[in-house]
Scaffold this motif. Structure first.
Motif, PDB file in Angstrom:
ATOM      1  N   LEU A 387       1.140  -1.200   0.334  1.00 47.19           N
ATOM      2  CA  LEU A 387       0.175   0.368   0.185  1.00 47.19           C
ATOM      3  C   LEU A 387       0.569   1.222   0.036  1.00 47.19           C
ATOM      4  CD1 LEU A 387      -3.177  -0.997   2.680  1.00 47.19           C
ATOM      5  CD2 LEU A 387      -2.985  -0.985   0.338  1.00 47.19           C
ATOM      6  N   THR A 388       0.334   2.056  -1.149  1.00 41.88           N
ATOM      7  CA  THR A 388       2.043   2.958  -1.329  1.00 41.88           C
ATOM      8  C   THR A 388       0.652   4.407  -0.394  1.00 41.88           C
ATOM      9  OG1 THR A 388       1.095   3.250  -3.518  1.00 41.88           O
ATOM     10  CG2 THR A 388       2.845   2.285  -2.952  1.00 41.88           C
ATOM     11  N   GLY A 389      -0.587   4.412  -0.151  1.00 41.53           N
ATOM     12  CA  GLY A 389      -1.487   5.509  -0.052  1.00 41.53           C
ATOM     13  C   GLY A 389      -2.289   4.836   1.255  1.00 41.53           C
ATOM     14  N   PRO A 390      -3.476   5.979   0.980  1.00 41.41           N
ATOM     15  CA  PRO A 390      -4.993   5.849   1.226  1.00 41.41           C
ATOM     16  C   PRO A 390      -5.791   4.910   0.325  1.00 41.41           C
ATOM     17  CG  PRO A 390      -4.203   8.049   1.822  1.00 41.41           C
ATOM     18  CD  PRO A 390      -2.841   7.341   1.300  1.00 41.41           C
ATOM     19  N   ASP A 391      -4.976   5.556  -1.349  1.00 44.62           N
ATOM     20  CA  ASP A 391      -6.622   5.287  -2.332  1.00 44.62           C
ATOM     21  C   ASP A 391      -5.286   4.584  -3.125  1.00 44.62           C
ATOM     22  OD1 ASP A 391      -8.491   3.866  -3.721  1.00 44.62           O
ATOM     23  OD2 ASP A 391      -7.260   6.216  -4.851  1.00 44.62           O
ATOM     24  N   SER A 392      -3.735   3.731  -2.949  1.00 44.45           N
ATOM     25  CA  SER A 392      -3.042   3.261  -4.096  1.00 44.45           C
ATOM     26  C   SER A 392      -2.192   2.635  -3.928  1.00 44.45           C
ATOM     27  CB  SER A 392      -2.700   5.244  -4.632  1.00 44.45           C
ATOM     28  OG  SER A 392      -1.824   4.972  -3.294  1.00 44.45           O
ATOM     29  N   ALA A 393      -2.131   1.758  -4.427  1.00 41.49           N
ATOM     30  CA  ALA A 393      -0.877   0.179  -4.300  1.00 41.49           C
ATOM     31  C   ALA A 393      -0.313  -0.496  -5.403  1.00 41.49           C
ATOM     32  CB  ALA A 393      -1.935  -1.340  -3.997  1.00 41.49           C
ATOM     33  N   GLU A 394       1.298  -1.151  -5.357  1.00 37.11           N
ATOM     34  CA  GLU A 394       1.734  -1.838  -6.047  1.00 37.11           C
ATOM     35  C   GLU A 394       1.553  -3.261  -5.802  1.00 37.11           C
ATOM     36  OE1 GLU A 394       5.298   0.389  -6.652  1.00 37.11           O
ATOM     37  OE2 GLU A 394       4.767   1.860  -7.167  1.00 37.11           O
ATOM     38  N   ARG A 402       1.938  -3.727 -10.775  1.00 34.71           N
ATOM     39  CA  ARG A 402       0.721  -3.343 -11.175  1.00 34.71           C
ATOM     40  C   ARG A 402       0.138  -2.697 -10.605  1.00 34.71           C
ATOM     41  NH1 ARG A 402       1.144  -5.064 -15.665  1.00 34.71           N
ATOM     42  NH2 ARG A 402       0.649  -7.707 -16.023  1.00 34.71           N
ATOM     43  N   ALA A 403       0.524  -1.064 -10.861  1.00 37.17           N
ATOM     44  CA  ALA A 403      -0.742   0.736  -9.836  1.00 37.17           C
ATOM     45  C   ALA A 403      -1.764   0.069  -9.915  1.00 37.17           C
ATOM     46  CB  ALA A 403       0.272   1.782 -10.684  1.00 37.17           C
ATOM     47  N   VAL A 404      -2.192  -0.003  -8.172  1.00 33.49           N
ATOM     48  CA  VAL A 404      -3.298  -0.140  -8.232  1.00 33.49           C
ATOM     49  C   VAL A 404      -4.227   1.037  -7.737  1.00 33.49           C
ATOM     50  CG1 VAL A 404      -5.719  -0.611  -6.617  1.00 33.49           C
ATOM     51  CG2 VAL A 404      -3.913  -2.463  -8.548  1.00 33.49           C
ATOM     52  N   ARG A 405      -5.557   1.265  -8.032  1.00 32.53           N
ATOM     53  CA  ARG A 405      -6.518   2.598  -7.308  1.00 32.53           C
ATOM     54  C   ARG A 405      -7.395   1.844  -6.663  1.00 32.53           C
ATOM     55  NH1 ARG A 405      -3.922   7.967  -5.944  1.00 32.53           N
ATOM     56  NH2 ARG A 405      -2.442   8.531  -7.746  1.00 32.53           N
ATOM     57  N   LEU A 406      -7.519   2.112  -5.177  1.00 29.86           N
ATOM     58  CA  LEU A 406      -8.347   1.200  -4.362  1.00 29.86           C
ATOM     59  C   LEU A 406     -10.023   1.317  -4.734  1.00 29.86           C
ATOM     60  CD1 LEU A 406      -6.082   0.486  -3.209  1.00 29.86           C
ATOM     61  CD2 LEU A 406      -7.089  -0.201  -1.443  1.00 29.86           C
ATOM     62  N   GLU A 407     -10.504   2.768  -4.783  1.00 27.35           N
ATOM     63  CA  GLU A 407     -11.378   3.551  -4.872  1.00 27.35           C
ATOM     64  C   GLU A 407     -12.829   3.097  -6.232  1.00 27.35           C
ATOM     65  OE1 GLU A 407     -15.093   4.901  -3.321  1.00 27.35           O
ATOM     66  OE2 GLU A 407     -13.457   4.398  -1.941  1.00 27.35           O
ATOM     67  N   SER A 408     -11.802   3.356  -7.924  1.00 28.14           N
ATOM     68  CA  SER A 408     -11.973   3.543  -8.200  1.00 28.14           C
ATOM     69  C   SER A 408     -12.328   2.134  -9.044  1.00 28.14           C
ATOM     70  CB  SER A 408     -11.131   4.636  -9.153  1.00 28.14           C
ATOM     71  OG  SER A 408      -9.876   4.266  -9.477  1.00 28.14           O
ATOM     72  N   GLY A 409     -10.978   1.412  -8.894  1.00 31.00           N
ATOM     73  CA  GLY A 409     -10.869   0.318  -9.078  1.00 31.00           C
ATOM     74  C   GLY A 409     -10.120  -0.052 -10.257  1.00 31.00           C
ATOM     75  N   SER A 410      -9.247   0.660 -10.752  1.00 27.70           N
ATOM     76  CA  SER A 410      -8.497   0.933 -11.374  1.00 27.70           C
ATOM     77  C   SER A 410      -7.116   0.461 -11.318  1.00 27.70           C
ATOM     78  CB  SER A 410      -8.109   2.969 -11.923  1.00 27.70           C
ATOM     79  OG  SER A 410      -7.301   2.588 -10.811  1.00 27.70           O
ATOM     80  N   CYS A 411      -6.170  -0.182 -12.724  1.00 28.70           N
ATOM     81  CA  CYS A 411      -4.764  -0.919 -12.819  1.00 28.70           C
ATOM     82  C   CYS A 411      -4.095  -0.580 -13.697  1.00 28.70           C
ATOM     83  CB  CYS A 411      -5.730  -2.168 -12.429  1.00 28.70           C
ATOM     84  SG  CYS A 411      -4.004  -3.429 -11.669  1.00 28.70           S
ATOM     85  N   THR A 412      -3.255  -1.206 -14.075  1.00 31.47           N
ATOM     86  CA  THR A 412      -2.933  -1.045 -14.919  1.00 31.47           C
ATOM     87  C   THR A 412      -2.033  -2.521 -15.550  1.00 31.47           C
ATOM     88  OG1 THR A 412      -0.212  -1.123 -13.791  1.00 31.47           O
ATOM     89  CG2 THR A 412      -0.907   0.920 -14.130  1.00 31.47           C
TER      90      THR A 412
END
Length: 458
Positions: A387-394, A402-412
């Motif tokens: 977890l890299t931030g409140p709303d992000s993870a790798e 893969r770079a992930v946004r938790l709230e929106s559910g987006s991913c690379t």
């Protein structure tokens, strides 16, 4: 994975003779326990012709393979007695069309012997007889064998086995979750309903949107917000024989007009509903709508708690279940999703509520039917999530980070670029959300291990 097998064993074939419809039942769970041949109801169908036509429509969907039609196995319809109604359900062989006939109290006049769910035999002679039922024909129905039938058919057992493919099982789970996200978009009168359905394109594969226009529906060949997506209008064919009985038509779908959609016909004393997958070639099993609700560690326990409170009620109220279980409404909703994946609840669009029924699938088997969820949990266990931030993870995998946004559910990952969340979250988003829930106080998860994690199903 290896397909499951469903074994049907009936005391005899279902029959329709001299105004008596005897529906033979296979093993099922009831309010009083498991029974080999449950007996649920005996009495009159006060609306014989629409009931016969509706039951035939449900049976037709069970037979159908709308995408790439070919001969195959038939999975018998399911009947649930909820005390004040009978629900007949089926799912097409291709996994893209769900049908249900709800025969409500005003259309039933008889005695309820038990509540529960079972399969019913619908054979070719019965189908032919149902097609001949006229508007003035009295029709007595028995769901399950009575004492006379048991004696007469002693030893005349009908047995058959059919495969239950993993995709088919997943589809049954996905339908109730997807339908719970639908809203009523429009309602038409009987004459308007006939005009609308008969005015649809004749090409079975045509893709249209039913768009509310004043007090009517117009057909568009483009996606319109607020419209209901009807992909493959030929999949509505089982509604056509019911038009002579229709009192109203309702369409349901998500607000943005994308994805799946549903059409409901109100008939005298009953409702017939069809839910269509987003594309004719795309069954409900690939939507991933259940994955977020299933990913929490407490969901299985909550489902067990809520499950013991169910008693084949025709409607389940979220607030009542929350009060009786001591859980929050959000946890009850997730528990109902878990129960849905086990075939224990369905969703009624007209009443905007779940209902209890028991299909023959267990929780452990259904968990194995969700490879994305299994892969996500494996990523967490292997320390692949940071977890890299409140709303992000790798998330580190064999294919890269893969770079992930938790709230929106987006991913690379390629899955996100292909579907943009329209078929549920990818395994990387699921893994990040699981990791975020597991860590107290928003701490950062352990750094991903140096060794890449082998890619599995997205």
């Amino acid at each position: 994975m290896t397909n499951a097998t469903q074994a049907y064993s009936y005391a005899g074939p279902s029959t329709l003779s001299e105004g008596h419809l005897g529906l033979s039942t296979s093993g099922g769970r009831t309010a009083t326990g498991f029974t080999d041949h449950p007996r649920f109801f005996s009495g009159l169908l006060t609306q014989a012709a629409p009931a016969a036509a509706g039951l035939l429509a449900v049976a037709d969907v069970a037979l159908a393979r709308y995408h790439r039609p070919q001969p195959g196995f038939t999975r018998d319809p399911v009947v649930t007695c909820g005390g004040d109604r009978l629900r007949f359900e089926s799912f097409s062989a291709c996994g893209g069309v769900y049908s249900r006939l709800d025969v409500l109290g005003p259309a039933l006049d008889g005695e309820v012997f038990d509540r529960g769910t079972t399969n019913v035999d619908v054979n070719n002679p019965l189908r032919e007889a149902l097609a001949r039922v006229g508007g003035r024909d009295p029709l007595h129905v028995g769901v399950g064998p009575d004492e006379v039938t048991v004696t007469t058919l002693d030893g005349a057992v009908v047995e058959k086995k059919v495969p239950l493919p993993a995709r088919w099982l997943r589809g049954f789970a996905e339908v109730q979750v997807i339908a719970a996200g639908f809203d009523l978009r429009a309602e038409l009168s009987g004459p308007q309903a006939v005009r609308f359905l008969r005015g649809l394109p004749r090409r079975a594969s045509a893709e249209v949107w039913a768009v509310p226009a004043g007090g009517d529906l117009r057909v568009s060949d483009r996606e319109v917000p607020g419209g209901v997506h009807l992909a493959g209008v030929g999949r509505l064919a089982t509604m056509m024989p019911l038009l002579r009985f229709v009192k109203a038509l309702r369409v349901y779908g998500p607000a943005d007009g994308s994805g799946a959609g549903a059409v409901e016909l109100e008939l005298p004393g009953m409702r017939y509903t069809l839910a269509l997958s987003p594309q004719t070639w795309r069954g409900f099993s690939g939507e991933g709508a259940v994955l977020d609700d299933l990913s929490g560690d407490q969901v299985a326990g909550d489902a067990d708690l809520v499950g013991v409170l169910l008693n084949f009620e025709p409607t389940l109220e979220l607030g009542v279940l929350a009060a009786r279980s001591g859980l929050t409404p959000q946890r009850v909703r997730a528990a109902l999703t878990q129960l849905g994946t086990a075939g224990r609840v369905g969703y009624d669009l007209a009443e905007a509520s779940h209902f209890h029924r028991e299909l023959p699938y267990d929780r452990d088997h259904v968990a194995a039917l969700n490879p994305r969820l299994t892969s996500a949990r494996r990523l967490v266990e292997q320390g692949a999530v940071r977890l890299t931030g409140p709303d992000s993870a790798e998330v580190t995998t064999g294919g890269g980070v893969r770079a992930v946004r938790l709230e929106s559910g987006s991913c690379t990952c390629p899955w996100w670029y292909d579907h943009h969340g329209s078929r549920g979250p990818c395994k990387h988003v699921l893994a990040a959300r699981i990791a975020a829930r597991d860590l107290p106080g928003g701490e950062t998860s352990p750094t991903a291990r140096d060794l890449p994690v082998q890619e599995t199903s997205r």
